[in-house]
Design a protein around this motif. Structure first.
Motif, short mmCIF file in Angstrom:
data_model
loop_
_atom_site.label_atom_id
_atom_site.label_comp_id
_atom_site.label_asym_id
_atom_site.label_seq_id
_atom_site.Cartn_x
_atom_site.Cartn_y
_atom_site.Cartn_z
N PRO A 16 37.03 -2.53 -3.87
CA PRO A 16 36.50 -3.89 -3.79
C PRO A 16 35.44 -4.12 -2.71
CG PRO A 16 38.81 -3.99 -4.28
CD PRO A 16 38.48 -2.54 -4.06
N SER B 115 48.43 -12.47 21.10
CA SER B 115 49.52 -13.23 21.70
C SER B 115 50.86 -12.57 21.42
CB SER B 115 49.52 -14.65 21.15
OG SER B 115 49.79 -14.61 19.76
N ALA B 116 50.97 -11.88 20.30
CA ALA B 116 52.24 -11.25 19.94
C ALA B 116 52.43 -9.94 20.71
CB ALA B 116 52.27 -10.99 18.45
N ALA C 55 38.54 -8.67 -4.83
CA ALA C 55 39.30 -8.08 -3.72
C ALA C 55 40.71 -8.65 -3.64
CB ALA C 55 38.57 -8.29 -2.40
N GLU D 224 44.05 -13.84 3.00
CA GLU D 224 44.90 -13.64 4.17
C GLU D 224 44.41 -14.48 5.34
OE1 GLU D 224 45.17 -9.15 3.93
OE2 GLU D 224 46.38 -9.62 5.69
N ASP D 225 43.12 -14.39 5.59
CA ASP D 225 42.57 -15.16 6.70
C ASP D 225 42.87 -16.64 6.53
OD1 ASP D 225 41.56 -12.93 7.94
OD2 ASP D 225 39.66 -13.00 6.87
N PHE E 76 46.42 -17.10 7.56
CA PHE E 76 46.59 -16.85 8.99
C PHE E 76 46.15 -18.04 9.81
CE2 PHE E 76 45.16 -15.29 13.11
CZ PHE E 76 46.22 -14.48 13.50
N GLU F 78 51.77 -13.32 9.23
CA GLU F 78 51.20 -12.75 10.46
C GLU F 78 50.95 -13.83 11.48
OE1 GLU F 78 48.02 -9.69 9.97
OE2 GLU F 78 48.14 -10.35 7.88
N ASP G 254 54.07 -15.00 13.07
CA ASP G 254 54.54 -13.96 13.97
C ASP G 254 53.79 -14.05 15.29
OD1 ASP G 254 56.11 -11.45 14.33
OD2 ASP G 254 54.09 -10.64 14.63
N ALA G 255 52.50 -14.24 15.20
CA ALA G 255 51.68 -14.33 16.41
C ALA G 255 52.09 -15.55 17.24
CB ALA G 255 50.21 -14.43 16.03
N LEU G 256 52.59 -16.56 16.56
CA LEU G 256 53.03 -17.77 17.26
C LEU G 256 54.44 -17.64 17.82
CD1 LEU G 256 50.56 -19.31 16.79
CD2 LEU G 256 51.69 -20.72 15.07
N LEU H 3 51.70 -5.91 -3.07
CA LEU H 3 51.77 -5.93 -1.61
C LEU H 3 52.93 -6.77 -1.07
CD1 LEU H 3 50.50 -5.18 1.02
CD2 LEU H 3 48.77 -6.94 0.68
N LEU I 43 55.92 -5.11 0.28
CA LEU I 43 55.78 -4.18 1.40
C LEU I 43 55.77 -4.88 2.75
CD1 LEU I 43 53.04 -1.79 0.00
CD2 LEU I 43 55.52 -1.49 0.02
N HIS J 4 55.88 -0.95 -9.07
CA HIS J 4 56.31 0.18 -8.26
C HIS J 4 57.81 0.43 -8.40
CE1 HIS J 4 52.51 0.76 -6.32
NE2 HIS J 4 52.41 -0.54 -6.30
N ALA K 135 67.67 4.65 1.25
CA ALA K 135 67.42 4.09 2.57
C ALA K 135 68.29 2.87 2.83
CB ALA K 135 65.95 3.73 2.69
#
Lengths: 384, 384
Positions: A76, A373-374, B71, B216-217, B220, B247, B250-252, B270, B273, B366, B374
DNA sequence: ACTTCTCCTGCAAACCTTTGCAGTACCCCT
DNA sequence: AGGGGTACTGCAAAGGTTTGCAGGAGAAGT
């Protein structure tokens, strides 16, 4: 049913050639007439038929882009870069996917041949001779492959593989494995050649496993075999396989990087999201897409506006067919750690980082990958 | 330079029409002649010019597929399914990407118009009226949208959103947030409509945030705002945004699902995962791709082989333009947990699983997602 | 031997444009 | 008045193919 140039001509009381000029050379027609024509065209919903236009001009203003697998995140960014570059030059890109099947690949080239001004052949699985043959049918630019006499843009995966192997041997690994890519992949051959040489130079053992499907499943399936080789570090044909391998090793109860190190190739966005984050060879995919478009369009200036006075002149202006090589670099993250032969005082995943210049700037896309920050958020280490 | 039908005719001493028939209606030509022609064609490297052929037959045997963002992992399965379905019917698919830009979208339809037999418009961002207008230029099938009078295949995200909200309120969440998608997205409107209704029905509060980039952005960037709403559970327009949000949270320093629950939509590969694994609404993308191709091709039987004797007959056989709706289902994984108003004796991410029939079969790709050897490997819980 | 068929092939129109050439009308100069 | 532009428009060929129609040859039926 859709209006043709003739309908517009009739409606506006002019000859079809005037209508034609109204669209392809407006300055040649009287503003008054032009407006009348445009109005009629608008009213009738007329659009020039691009196929017919291409037939006579020999130019379609389209570019074909054939990729091996559109589901592979590697492509992509390349596609998008090619598209935006093409758009800037007033061209359109048509993408097609071959499913990693050489037969489909050939078929697609034929299908695209007369509908585009050239084809970008990305990671082709065909034979060189077939590619050469097809190149007589439509201008071709190959990406990720070298074919004699054809313009090409390749990423220097050989260098990348060497960096990866040196990184691993530097960490003390003596038993390495390489998960090869699919049959017919030029890139896979390059990697293998270069990795083998680098391993020999470092006096390490390298077991090559493959060919494999260049997918997560392909990597996952090889976990057991990798273990059996006794290797403490693995280089894979691409990131997708590395990620699959990560999962496979996890399922086997092997810890990465403590028990075994893994290095991918491509640096797809996803490789930053795995746990552990993947050490990988970054390839300049966007640049490759842009460059390929440029090479095609440049080579393409020799248009064929009508057959003209026949095959006079030197139509064989096969100027120096350029081959561009783009550099790669190693991005060290968390999936590689020290091996059995490492100096005792070193430990932990990032132990090797200080061996290299630390340039935390990573060219990737997701600026937020390391929120800061993480967690300690070890910046990527880049080697090139 | 490339050989034409005329060259072959000359070389084999027959009329061009015979050459033409050799390729498009072999049974009409004497085997002996046919072989001679084929031999000459082979020798000259002749290939019928598809553009010229299309000009007169009106059929290209190509299909255009326009997607918002190549993408986005949501699209490749759809593309691949469409491709294989098309290939089976002896059609080729040309994909183009709009970068989420309505203007590019329109431009692409025009570019493709006369080079394909129809266009699959996937998640278009254009206005309905523009789409209708374009549909007069080339047969259109819209995916993920409903446009009056046009064949469409939509996934029932409304139902999916409802299931998601019910899942969350069932877990005891009373303060919900919705991260909307991009402006112009029909899907986003559907989700919003349905989620709002479901929240009201459960007497929960729902704050809608958006529009946002479906990436994603985009997810986020909204983490902070989500926190400020005080919501304990979030539904996002798609999985990519959910992953970005994960994410960001998590950063927060917010834990998922203990502090806040997250549900995505699409069930891209995805989403299995991430840590925690994402609870999400699975959409039947492959089926959508296949169906869209079928609808286009079926609607397309009304070919226009030459203009014939003019516009006689009832060319307006606009038969019932079908609209197919594909069901969605909720896949419960680990990113959703109990909320503040939950019964006290329940706890942990999977606590709600027993509220539903436990069908561990998940339609995803998958097969190795749950290695079994596991970790406990909680099987996905599917609700539909 | 004459008709009727079947099989094959050629002819020419058609698809929708673009474009070199030629023609017309008009204006400006000298 | 005559000459040379300029600005616009029409004509017709060309691009590579498909296809309805018609014609020719030979075979088969009567």
């Amino acid at each position: 049913m859709p209006a043709t140039i003739r309908d517009v001509a009739r409606a506006s009381g002019v000859h079809i050639s005037t209508v034609s000029r109204t669209f392809s050379a407006p300055h040649l027609v009287n503003p008054e007439t032009r407006n009348r024509v445009l109005a009629c065209a608008e009213r009738l919903g007329y659009r020039p038929n691009r196929a017919a236009r291409a037939l006579i001009t020999g130019r379609t203003h389209n570019i074909g882009l054939i990729v091996a697998d559109i589901a592979n995140p590697f492509f992509p960014p390349l596609i998008k870069a090619a598209e935006s570059q093409a758009r800037q030059r007033d061209y359109h890109i048509f993408v097609a996917d071959t499913n990693e099947d050489p037969a489909v690949e050939e078929d697609l080239v034929h299908a695209l041949a007369k509908q585009v001004d050239g084809v970008l052949l990305c990671s082709p699985r065909m034979s060189n001779s077939l590619i050469e043959q097809l190149s007589r049918e439509v201008p071709l630019v190959v990406i990720n492959r070298q074919v004699a006499g054809l313009p090409a843009v390749v990423m220097d995966v050989g260098q990348g593989a060497r960096l990866a192997i040196e990184h691993l041997t530097g960490l003390g690994h003596r038993d390495l494995a390489l998960l090869a890519g699919p049959r017919g992949s030029w890139t896979s051959r390059e990697i293998r050649r270069s990795a083998t040489a680098a391993a020999r130079a470092a006096e390490a053992r390298l077991t090559v496993l493959g060919p494999n499907a260049p997918t997560e499943d392909g990597g996952f399936a090889m976990a057991e075999q990798v273990r059996r080789t006794g290797a403490t570090a693995v280089l894979t044909y691409n990131d997708l396989m590395a990620i699959g391998l990560l999962e496979g090793l996890d399922a086997l109860g092997l810890r990465v990087p403590q028990d075994i190190s893994v290095v991918g190739i491509d640096d797809i966005a996803l490789s930053r999201l795995t746990r552990p984050k993947l050490t990988t060879v970054a390839t300049p995919t966007a640049a490759a897409g842009r460059t390929a478009v440029d090479m095609l369009l440049q080579h393409d200036k020799s248009a064929s506006p009508r057959t003209g006075r026949g095959r006079s002149g030197t139509s064989d202006d096969r100027r120096t067919t350029a081959q561009v090589t783009l550099q790669t670099e190693l991005v060290i993250r968390d999936s590689t750690g020290v091996g059995p032969a490492a100096p005792a005082h070193r430990a932990g995943p990032a132990a090797a980082a200080d061996r290299y210049a630390t340039s935390p700037a990573v060219p990737g896309s997701h600026g937020h990958a390391d929120p800061g920050s993480a967690a300690p958020a070890t910046p990527d280490v880049v080697v090139s």
